[in-house]
Design a protein around this motif. Sequence first.
Motif, mmCIF file in Angstrom:
data_model
loop_
_atom_site.group_PDB
_atom_site.id
_atom_site.type_symbol
_atom_site.label_atom_id
_atom_site.label_comp_id
_atom_site.label_asym_id
_atom_site.label_seq_id
_atom_site.Cartn_x
_atom_site.Cartn_y
_atom_site.Cartn_z
ATOM 1 N N LYS A 67 0.826 -1.203 0.000
ATOM 2 C CA LYS A 67 0.000 0.000 0.000
ATOM 3 C C LYS A 67 0.862 1.256 0.000
ATOM 4 O O LYS A 67 0.566 2.230 -0.703
ATOM 5 C CB LYS A 67 -0.916 -0.008 1.224
ATOM 6 C CG LYS A 67 -1.825 1.201 1.351
ATOM 7 C CD LYS A 67 -2.705 1.089 2.594
ATOM 8 C CE LYS A 67 -3.603 2.311 2.751
ATOM 9 N NZ LYS A 67 -4.444 2.198 3.985
ATOM 10 N N GLY A 70 2.299 1.676 -3.627
ATOM 11 C CA GLY A 70 1.404 1.552 -4.776
ATOM 12 C C GLY A 70 1.550 0.259 -5.538
ATOM 13 O O GLY A 70 1.370 0.233 -6.765
ATOM 14 N N ASP A 192 5.417 5.757 -5.793
ATOM 15 C CA ASP A 192 4.407 5.072 -6.599
ATOM 16 C C ASP A 192 5.126 4.321 -7.701
ATOM 17 O O ASP A 192 5.474 4.886 -8.739
ATOM 18 C CB ASP A 192 3.413 6.074 -7.191
ATOM 19 C CG ASP A 192 2.221 5.391 -7.867
ATOM 20 O OD1 ASP A 192 2.388 4.263 -8.363
ATOM 21 O OD2 ASP A 192 1.128 5.988 -7.886
#
Length: 369
Positions: A67, A70, A192
């Motif tokens: 999490k 990403g 990310d």
Amino acid sequence: MEPLPQRYRQLFPTVRTHTMLASCSQSALAEPVSRAIKDYHDSLLLMGTNWNEAIEKTESARNEFAKLIGAEPDEIAIVPSVSDALVSVASSLSGFRKKHVVYTEMDFPAVSHVWQAQSDYTVSVIPTIDRGLHPKQYEKDITDETVLTCVPHVHYRDGFVQDVKAIAEMSKKKGSLLFVDAYQSAGHIPIDVKEWGADMLAAGTRKYLLGIPGMAFLYVRKELADALKPKSSAWFGRGGFDAAYATGARRFQTGTPAFISVYAAASALSLLNHIGVSRIRDHVKTICADACQYAADKGLQLAAAPAGDQPGMVAIRDERASETAALLKKKKVICAPRDSLIRLAPHFYNTKDELRHAIDEIAAVFSAR
């Protein structure tokens, strides 16, 4: 919205008595993380075994890290350290025709140690220019024969932040995979991996991730992971006791994890995800910018990174950095010296006044010499 230190500072007992500014080496320990460590200890002390609970904690930590960056949980391997992660990655590339690897002068020395030990590969080291690296510098050294490019998201010495997305685009054009060392960024700078286009990323838990030594995470893009066969793999990287590789990044795992570190990581990552790394980044940038200006006003020489993204630390030049750090420790100011730099590395629990206090103490040491 309530400032982060005001809201969460009470979770860190050490900051009641010390000025903790060493997150680039070891963050302060949060009470919920301490309780998680005690839970592990108590489960063994009182119940004799905790295997099933520890496996559940392992999956919880995996999910929380996924999490944070990403990714999907199946793209995350649990490994002992970032060095072990890179060794495992190196062992998985033997089937590739290309045998050229690129890393940078900004990489932590362990990266060099790993690749210099791989006799089957040739390596190129990208030098820094004015203490930084422009993405275009990668164009020269990444060639059509490069199998892997290794980059640090953040320079461990002075906090310089690289544009990983731009580097990923360049490496992809040359047909090179990209490995990102995020040990100095994960936990205080947003990541990310999908947006970046990174193929692999690793980070350990003892720094900005608020954990303890003995555990790290390795992200490997699932499509890539399923095509690789790491030689550094054992029963946790297999389908149970089956000899076949597990699917996804789990195949990069070896033996039983350090469960005490797993318990700590699951709690720490849950806290970070609850707060939100974007909020943490905004806070750290703000207090570091103030501290840099304050240090400059005091006449201290900063190892300022090139213009661009604000570093997540304040690095002050000092040829006797270790000596200065020892003197500061006696005054309960905890920093992280490295070579000829004193690194002040705050986290979300730190305040502007703490950084200024540390800088005042450093200036006092310099004046006394």
